[in-house]
Design a protein around this motif. Structure first.
Motif, PDB file in Angstrom:
ATOM      1  N   THR A  10       0.843  -1.186   0.000  1.00 10.63           N
ATOM      2  CA  THR A  10       0.000   0.000   0.000  1.00 10.63           C
ATOM      3  C   THR A  10       0.879   1.238   0.000  1.00 10.63           C
ATOM      4  O   THR A  10       1.767   1.377   0.853  1.00 10.63           O
ATOM      5  CB  THR A  10      -0.920   0.018   1.232  1.00 10.63           C
ATOM      6  OG1 THR A  10      -1.781  -1.136   1.187  1.00 10.63           O
ATOM      7  CG2 THR A  10      -1.764   1.286   1.259  1.00 10.63           C
ATOM      8  N   LYS A  12       0.988   5.192   0.480  1.00 12.36           N
ATOM      9  CA  LYS A  12       0.209   6.247   1.114  1.00 12.36           C
ATOM     10  C   LYS A  12       0.327   7.560   0.341  1.00 12.36           C
ATOM     11  O   LYS A  12       1.398   7.914  -0.138  1.00 12.36           O
ATOM     12  CB  LYS A  12       0.679   6.455   2.553  1.00 12.36           C
ATOM     13  CG  LYS A  12       0.470   5.247   3.457  1.00 12.36           C
ATOM     14  CD  LYS A  12      -1.006   4.961   3.666  1.00 12.36           C
ATOM     15  CE  LYS A  12      -1.226   3.803   4.624  1.00 12.36           C
ATOM     16  NZ  LYS A  12      -2.683   3.545   4.836  1.00 12.36           N
ATOM     17  N   ASP A  17      -5.139   5.737  -0.581  1.00 13.61           N
ATOM     18  CA  ASP A  17      -4.062   4.773  -0.774  1.00 13.61           C
ATOM     19  C   ASP A  17      -3.974   4.344  -2.232  1.00 13.61           C
ATOM     20  O   ASP A  17      -4.990   4.234  -2.927  1.00 13.61           O
ATOM     21  CB  ASP A  17      -4.297   3.529   0.091  1.00 13.61           C
ATOM     22  CG  ASP A  17      -4.158   3.819   1.577  1.00 13.61           C
ATOM     23  OD1 ASP A  17      -3.620   4.889   1.924  1.00 13.61           O
ATOM     24  OD2 ASP A  17      -4.602   2.977   2.381  1.00 13.61           O
TER      25      ASP A  17
END
Length: 316
Positions: A10, A12, A17
């Motif tokens: 993931t 950020k 996301d």
């Protein structure tokens, strides 16, 4: 030698996301440092298609850490409304992906390159001009999405399209339904029945709408009310002065309506880099052949692998 490892991660951003897959080389050792390549998918595509399941694995097998990501608003990444194709946001995504890479101890922050396919090639080009952490650009069948919108995707009438988008946005603002357009016929048979003859439209349908390349998130779909985001955008703007990193452009010489042969040739001619500027023409092959067909893909990789090795400091 072990096979590559695919690790979902993931990324950020301040807004939502970004979903990505890290592709790690065979016999990966996190105590070592590796060169890395960011791999960007085509318009209407996803990380599980050509950027992440053809070119990404091939580069990972050669010792590069590769990260293939879903564009904002698409695939498994966040962002609303869905299926938005926002050039500014897609370019910004690259820097957030690099931000993620430089936090990984096994990635050498001074040896990061970028690869883009189709519209991803246009976005990667624009991102390279703004992102100095990219040390080398590879663009396979690059398409300038802004040029495509101003021409073929607007029926060569950008003002009329802008008027239609304005009307649609007013409807949505007043509570009406969002309009999402399919970019392709639902099947090769439907394309034939509709009388599709252009090479790119026919071959795109054969790729995206069959088991050959079809993936759940590779939907070739676009939110109509957001199309105005691209109509005054140019992927190659200021390439003559700002694109100073080494660049390798790969095109097929069998042109179609989406214009990657034309755009690739234009890009090659406009690049400012004097360090290393390469053009590879896969003779006898088309835009979609270079997505996954073994012979043309080999032509591309036979150029890309030594190019990245040279400019990302990896020993051959």
């Amino acid at each position: 030698m072990s096979d590559i490892t695919i690790k979902p991660v993931t990324v950020k951003t301040p807004y939502w996301d970004i979903a990505a897959n890290l592709l790690l080389p065979p016999d990966f050792d996190d105590s070592k440092t590796y060169p890395a390549v960011v791999s960007a998918h085509p318009i209407g595509s996803c990380k599980e298609q050509t950027a992440g399941n053809v070119y990404g694995p091939a580069l990972a097998k050669e010792g590069f850490v590769v990260i293939a990501f879903d564009a904002s608003f698409q695939g498994e990444s966040g962002g609303e409304p869905r299926w938005t194709e926002d050039p500014a946001r897609r370019v910004a995504d690259f820097s957030y992906v690099v931000d993620h890479l430089v936090t990984l101890g096994y990635v050498d922050a001074d040896r990061i390159g970028v690869l883009g396919i189709c519209g991803g090639g246009g976005y990667a080009t624009n991102a390279t001009m703004l992102e100095r952490r990219f040390k080398a650009l590879g663009a396979v069948v690059p398409v300038n999405y802004g040029r495509l919108m101003q021409e073929g995707f607007s029926q060569y009438d950008a003002i009329a399209l802008l008027e239609q988008v304005a009307e649609q946005r007013t409807k949505e603002a007043r509570g009406g339904d969002v309009q999402v357009n399919e970019l392709l016929p639902p099947s090769p048979a439907a394309a034939q029945e509709a009388g599709a003859t252009d090479r790119d439209v026919v071959e795109a349908t054969e790729y995206y709408k069959t088991d050959r390349g079809g993936k759940p998130n590779g939907v070739a779909r676009m939110n109509f009310g957001t199309l105005n985001q691209a109509l005054n955008w140019d992927a190659f703007l200021r390439a003559e002065t700002m694109l100073t990193q080494p660049a390798l452009i790969v095109v097929g010489d069998q042109p179609g309506a989406f214009g990657s042969y034309r755009d690739g040739m234009e890009l090659y001619g406009r690049i400012a880099s004097s360090k290393d500027r390469q053009l590879v023409v896969a003779e006898g092959y088309s835009h979609y052949d270079l997505y996954d067909r073994p012979e043309p893909v080999k032509i591309a990789l036979d150029a890309l692998i030594p190019f990245y090795r040279k400019h990302l400091g990896q020993d051959a």
